[in-house]
Design an enzyme around this catalytic site. Structure first.
Site, PDB file in Angstrom:
ATOM      1  N   LEU A  17      16.409  -2.208  18.695  1.00 41.80           N
ATOM      2  CA  LEU A  17      17.402  -1.226  19.140  1.00 41.80           C
ATOM      3  C   LEU A  17      17.787  -0.289  18.007  1.00 41.80           C
ATOM      4  O   LEU A  17      18.437   0.728  18.225  1.00 41.80           O
ATOM      5  CB  LEU A  17      18.661  -1.940  19.650  1.00 41.80           C
ATOM      6  CG  LEU A  17      18.518  -2.673  20.977  1.00 41.80           C
ATOM      7  CD1 LEU A  17      19.819  -3.364  21.334  1.00 41.80           C
ATOM      8  CD2 LEU A  17      18.113  -1.720  22.098  1.00 41.80           C
ATOM      9  N   TYR A  56       1.301  -6.233  10.345  1.00 40.02           N
ATOM     10  CA  TYR A  56       1.317  -6.304  11.811  1.00 40.02           C
ATOM     11  C   TYR A  56       2.459  -7.184  12.311  1.00 40.02           C
ATOM     12  O   TYR A  56       2.953  -7.032  13.414  1.00 40.02           O
ATOM     13  CB  TYR A  56      -0.005  -6.853  12.356  1.00 40.02           C
ATOM     14  CG  TYR A  56      -1.076  -5.797  12.461  1.00 40.02           C
ATOM     15  CD1 TYR A  56      -0.834  -4.592  13.124  1.00 40.02           C
ATOM     16  CD2 TYR A  56      -2.331  -5.992  11.905  1.00 40.02           C
ATOM     17  CE1 TYR A  56      -1.806  -3.610  13.217  1.00 40.02           C
ATOM     18  CE2 TYR A  56      -3.316  -5.020  11.995  1.00 40.02           C
ATOM     19  CZ  TYR A  56      -3.044  -3.833  12.655  1.00 40.02           C
ATOM     20  OH  TYR A  56      -4.002  -2.863  12.751  1.00 40.02           O
ATOM     21  N   ASP A 150      18.810 -16.179  19.588  1.00 40.62           N
ATOM     22  CA  ASP A 150      17.680 -16.801  18.887  1.00 40.62           C
ATOM     23  C   ASP A 150      18.179 -18.073  18.205  1.00 40.62           C
ATOM     24  O   ASP A 150      19.261 -18.069  17.615  1.00 40.62           O
ATOM     25  CB  ASP A 150      17.149 -15.897  17.757  1.00 40.62           C
ATOM     26  CG  ASP A 150      16.598 -14.575  18.260  1.00 40.62           C
ATOM     27  OD1 ASP A 150      16.382 -14.461  19.470  1.00 40.62           O
ATOM     28  OD2 ASP A 150      16.407 -13.664  17.428  1.00 40.62           O
ATOM     29  N   THR A 193      24.665  -6.372  28.634  1.00 41.54           N
ATOM     30  CA  THR A 193      25.626  -6.267  27.523  1.00 41.54           C
ATOM     31  C   THR A 193      26.732  -7.305  27.679  1.00 41.54           C
ATOM     32  O   THR A 193      27.109  -7.988  26.718  1.00 41.54           O
ATOM     33  CB  THR A 193      26.219  -4.838  27.472  1.00 41.54           C
ATOM     34  OG1 THR A 193      25.173  -3.954  27.100  1.00 41.54           O
ATOM     35  CG2 THR A 193      27.350  -4.728  26.473  1.00 41.54           C
ATOM     36  N   LYS A 225      34.305   0.186  31.542  1.00 44.27           N
ATOM     37  CA  LYS A 225      33.920  -1.088  32.162  1.00 44.27           C
ATOM     38  C   LYS A 225      33.487  -2.095  31.089  1.00 44.27           C
ATOM     39  O   LYS A 225      33.929  -3.248  31.085  1.00 44.27           O
ATOM     40  CB  LYS A 225      32.756  -0.820  33.127  1.00 44.27           C
ATOM     41  CG  LYS A 225      32.337  -2.002  33.950  1.00 44.27           C
ATOM     42  CD  LYS A 225      31.337  -1.540  34.991  1.00 44.27           C
ATOM     43  CE  LYS A 225      30.622  -2.700  35.621  1.00 44.27           C
ATOM     44  NZ  LYS A 225      29.563  -2.258  36.526  1.00 44.27           N
ATOM     45  N   CYS A 382      -1.561   3.628  -4.482  1.00 40.64           N
ATOM     46  CA  CYS A 382      -1.890   2.254  -4.855  1.00 40.64           C
ATOM     47  C   CYS A 382      -3.351   1.934  -4.529  1.00 40.64           C
ATOM     48  O   CYS A 382      -4.225   2.455  -5.193  1.00 40.64           O
ATOM     49  CB  CYS A 382      -0.907   1.270  -4.238  1.00 40.64           C
ATOM     50  SG  CYS A 382      -0.766  -0.203  -5.262  1.00 40.64           S
ATOM     51  N   LEU A 383      -3.641   1.154  -3.468  1.00 35.06           N
ATOM     52  CA  LEU A 383      -5.044   0.910  -3.155  1.00 35.06           C
ATOM     53  C   LEU A 383      -5.775   2.240  -2.928  1.00 35.06           C
ATOM     54  O   LEU A 383      -6.955   2.381  -3.251  1.00 35.06           O
ATOM     55  CB  LEU A 383      -5.174   0.014  -1.907  1.00 35.06           C
ATOM     56  CG  LEU A 383      -6.602  -0.385  -1.562  1.00 35.06           C
ATOM     57  CD1 LEU A 383      -7.141  -1.393  -2.566  1.00 35.06           C
ATOM     58  CD2 LEU A 383      -6.681  -0.976  -0.158  1.00 35.06           C
ATOM     59  N   GLY A 384      -5.066   3.221  -2.395  1.00 40.48           N
ATOM     60  CA  GLY A 384      -5.645   4.547  -2.166  1.00 40.48           C
ATOM     61  C   GLY A 384      -6.113   5.173  -3.473  1.00 40.48           C
ATOM     62  O   GLY A 384      -7.200   5.761  -3.548  1.00 40.48           O
ATOM     63  N   GLU A 406     -10.942  -7.119  -6.896  1.00 43.34           N
ATOM     64  CA  GLU A 406     -10.343  -7.688  -5.688  1.00 43.34           C
ATOM     65  C   GLU A 406     -11.380  -7.832  -4.579  1.00 43.34           C
ATOM     66  O   GLU A 406     -11.334  -8.764  -3.790  1.00 43.34           O
ATOM     67  CB  GLU A 406      -9.188  -6.781  -5.209  1.00 43.34           C
ATOM     68  CG  GLU A 406      -8.459  -7.299  -3.977  1.00 43.34           C
ATOM     69  CD  GLU A 406      -7.318  -6.382  -3.500  1.00 43.34           C
ATOM     70  OE1 GLU A 406      -7.110  -5.303  -4.096  1.00 43.34           O
ATOM     71  OE2 GLU A 406      -6.640  -6.759  -2.537  1.00 43.34           O
ATOM     72  N   HIS A 508       4.145   3.289  -5.996  1.00 45.51           N
ATOM     73  CA  HIS A 508       4.481   3.720  -4.632  1.00 45.51           C
ATOM     74  C   HIS A 508       5.634   4.718  -4.677  1.00 45.51           C
ATOM     75  O   HIS A 508       6.794   4.314  -4.610  1.00 45.51           O
ATOM     76  CB  HIS A 508       4.923   2.516  -3.791  1.00 45.51           C
ATOM     77  CG  HIS A 508       3.840   1.541  -3.502  1.00 45.51           C
ATOM     78  ND1 HIS A 508       3.189   1.502  -2.295  1.00 45.51           N
ATOM     79  CD2 HIS A 508       3.301   0.560  -4.252  1.00 45.51           C
ATOM     80  CE1 HIS A 508       2.280   0.535  -2.315  1.00 45.51           C
ATOM     81  NE2 HIS A 508       2.331  -0.061  -3.498  1.00 45.51           N
ATOM     82  N   GLU A 510       6.683   6.575  -2.440  1.00 47.84           N
ATOM     83  CA  GLU A 510       7.389   6.660  -1.158  1.00 47.84           C
ATOM     84  C   GLU A 510       8.702   5.882  -1.137  1.00 47.84           C
ATOM     85  O   GLU A 510       9.618   6.212  -0.396  1.00 47.84           O
ATOM     86  CB  GLU A 510       6.476   6.204  -0.007  1.00 47.84           C
ATOM     87  CG  GLU A 510       6.119   4.720   0.041  1.00 47.84           C
ATOM     88  CD  GLU A 510       4.901   4.338  -0.788  1.00 47.84           C
ATOM     89  OE1 GLU A 510       4.543   5.095  -1.728  1.00 47.84           O
ATOM     90  OE2 GLU A 510       4.312   3.272  -0.518  1.00 47.84           O
TER      91      GLU A 510
HETATM   92  N1  GLN Z   1      -4.644  -4.537  -3.457  1.00 49.68           N
HETATM   93  C1  GLN Z   1      -4.359  -3.667  -4.562  1.00 49.68           C
HETATM   94  C2  GLN Z   1      -3.781  -4.430  -5.748  1.00 49.68           C
HETATM   95  O1  GLN Z   1      -3.253  -5.505  -5.575  1.00 49.68           O
HETATM   96  C3  GLN Z   1      -3.452  -2.525  -4.154  1.00 49.68           C
HETATM   97  C4  GLN Z   1      -2.091  -2.951  -3.736  1.00 49.68           C
HETATM   98  C5  GLN Z   1      -1.339  -1.917  -2.940  1.00 49.68           C
HETATM   99  O2  GLN Z   1      -1.929  -0.991  -2.370  1.00 49.68           O
HETATM  100  N2  GLN Z   1      -0.031  -2.065  -2.843  1.00 49.68           N
HETATM  101  O3  GLN Z   1      -3.820  -3.959  -6.841  1.00 49.68           O
END
Ligand code: GLN
EC number: 6.3.4.2
Length: 536
Positions: A17, A56, A150, A193, A225, A382-384, A406, A508, A510
């Site tokens: 919600l 996920y 829950d 509710t 109400k 990062c992985l990108g 890795e 990161h 972001e």
């Molecule tokens: N798997 C990669 C690492 O551990 C990148 C991790 C990530 O993208 N946060 O270095």
């Protein structure tokens, strides 16, 4: 100083919600009234933290400056309020039990039988109060994950009941519920509710405030109400209709007097309404931004929440560039050399997303190759970033077997290697390089130009790193290592100067982008993507 007040946000009827958005909005409004606030999340699952959870299961994992892997709602808290959260803002059932069990093993309980009530509930209360006392907050807003009813949330509700009983007006409960609209009957229904509030009352909690989520506007008779059946003051029943943007929610709540209702319930003086000037300016700009910029997210999790902070960072950067960011998810598992041109078609810029493990990485490398050779603005995170480095090693340096340790434990060209301190780690939870670290930018580089400063702090979450043995070769061939950690010498940023925008960050960015302080890298990346539309 006045004593800390506690606002407990619970949810009923269904999940999703938007308790996180409501909690963030309350935080924003109280902050705008001059209060010192923080927001905390309690998740009823057994995991110690969400760091080991598959996206996920639970969406993105958000990382705090002090290196806690947390629920994505903490990202909302920071984006709305601009306040940095810490370890103390995130708690799970697992951590509560672990702490109690550790104390039991140490003998702290002096031979007592350890029980859910009072030991687990006391530990929950201790963690809630600790946050308020330690930093002298006027308000601690505590969001309880999950839905009333829950089994897992029972100890949290008991802790709230006790705190309300102990603290009187200094502790209130705001319950978020749902008013469904039945199309066939043409009616809005309050019964779910009522049931949800009954459930709260049955464990001894009388909600002070109700926020009703609804897809259709609720007339006063419905609110009356609900108020009458649930024992809640009429002016404490507010509605939260679907709005074009989650960032509209604080203004909507302000217009309905939610912040004033909270203050009244807590016995605080209600001063004048806050103006929310810069926030409204952002919303105005967002409304006016109709021209589109198209960004493709190359990743493996086809789920909105999996890259939440990246999406929000791009969206905010779009607004500040007077554009609407349209994001398309591109599954890296489907990308091949043969179809990449077609799959990336129409995108003004590409983000190569973070991630873990083998699945989908070859597609990310294919994307990095295509965007590099077609001069499409590309942001690797990062992985990108690691995939940008591997692609460059394979196709420019000529190391066809280049890879990350890795993904391939044996490759002779491990351009991405495991970090030294990670080599002997066997326990997966909370052991990555996590949280904020310093990074020094190279003068004259593109990133130096973007940040306009030499020393930056950014948050991390990784085990692998750029292999410094290859640095000279990369630089000689045009991929520059332009940001590094001054202590560990880890490469934090790579860029290819000749291209429109080809930057990879090991960190990161972001996590630091907020509504009022969008991240400079996102701003510049989106700006360049917009410019890229002209000469596509
Ligand atoms: N798997 C990669 C690492 O551990 C990148 C991790 C990530 O993208 N946060 O270095």
């Amino acid at each position: 100083m006045a004593e800390t007040k506690y606002i407990f946000v619970t949810g009923g009827v269904v999940s999703s919600l938007g308790k996180g958005i409501i909690s963030s909005s309350i935080g924003k409004l109280l902050q705008a009234r001059g209060y010192n606030i923080t927001i905390q999340k309690f998740d009823p699952y057994i995991n110690i933290d969400p760091g080991t959870l598959n996206p996920y299961e639970h969406g993105e994992c958000y990382v705090t400056v002090d290196g806690m892997e947390t629920d994505l709602d903490l990202g909302h808290y920071e984006r709305f309020t601009g306040i940095k959260t810490t370890k103390a803002n995130s708690m799970t059932t697992g951590r509560i039990y672990k702490s109690v069990i550790d104390k039991e093993r140490r003998g702290d309980y002096l031979g007592k039988t350890i029980q859910v009530v009072p030991h687990i509930t006391d530990e929950i209360k201790r963690n809630i109060k600790l946050l308020g006392q330690k930093y002298h907050y006027d308000f601690v807003i505590t969001e309880i994950g999950g839905t009333i009813g829950d089994i897992e949330s029972a100890p949290f509700l008991e802790a709230i009941r006790q705190m309300k009983w102990e603290l009187g007006r200094r502790a209130i409960n705001l319950h978020l519920t749902y008013i469904p609209y039945l199309k066939a009957a043409g009616e809005l229904k309050t019964k779910p509710t009522q049931h949800s509030v009954k459930e709260l009352q049955s464990v001894g909690i009388q909600p002070d405030i109700l926020v009703l989520r609804t897809e259709k506007h609720l007339e006063d008779d419905i609110r009356k109400k609900v108020a009458a059946f649930c024992n809640v003051d009429f002016d404490c029943v507010v509605q939260s209709e679907d709005l074009p943007s989650i960032y509209d929610v604080p203004v909507n709540m302000l217009n309905q007097g939610l912040d004033a209702a909270i203050l009244r319930k807590c016995g605080e003086k209600v001063g004048p309404k806050p103006a929310l000037g810069p926030w409204r300016d952002f919303l105005d700009r967002q409304r006016k931004a109709t021209k589109e910029v198209h960004i493709g997210l190359v990743g493996k999790y086809d789920l909105q929440d999996a890259y939440k902070s990246i999406r929000e960072g791009l969206l905010q950067a779009g607004v500040y560039n007077d554009h609407k960011t349209v994001i398309t998810f591109i599954n890296s598992e489907d990308l091949t050399e043969a179809n990449v041109g077609e799959k990336l078609q129409g995108q003004d810029g590409i983000v190569i997303c973070p991630g873990f493990g083998q699945r989908g990485i070859e597609g990310k490398i294919v994307a990095a190759h295509y965007t590099r050779t077609h001069n499409i603005p590309t942001f690797g995170i990062c992985l990108g970033m690691q995939m940008m480095v591997i692609e460059f090693a394979r196709n420019v340096l000529g190391y066809k077997d280049a890879n990350s340790r890795e993904m391939d434990g044996k490759t002779a060209h491990n351009v991405i290697d495991i970090m030294e301190e990670q080599k002997n780690i066997t326990n997966m939870g909370g052991t990555m390089r996590l949280g904020a670290y310093e990074c020094v930018l190279r003068q004259g580089s593109r990133v130096f130009d973007i940040y306009r400063q030499e020393h930056i702090q950014e948050r991390h979450r990784h085990r692998y790193e750029f292999n410094n043995d290859y640095e000279k070769e990369f630089e000689k061939n045009g991929m520059m290592c332009v940001g590094r950690n001054p202590e560990s010498d880890l490469v934090e940023i790579v860029e290819i100067p000749g291209l429109k925008w080809y930057i990879g960050t090991q960190f990161h960015p972001e996590y630091q982008s907020t509504v009022l302080h969008p991240h400079p890298l996102f701003l510049d990346f989106v700006k360049t993507s917009i410019e890229n539309q002209k000469n596509k």
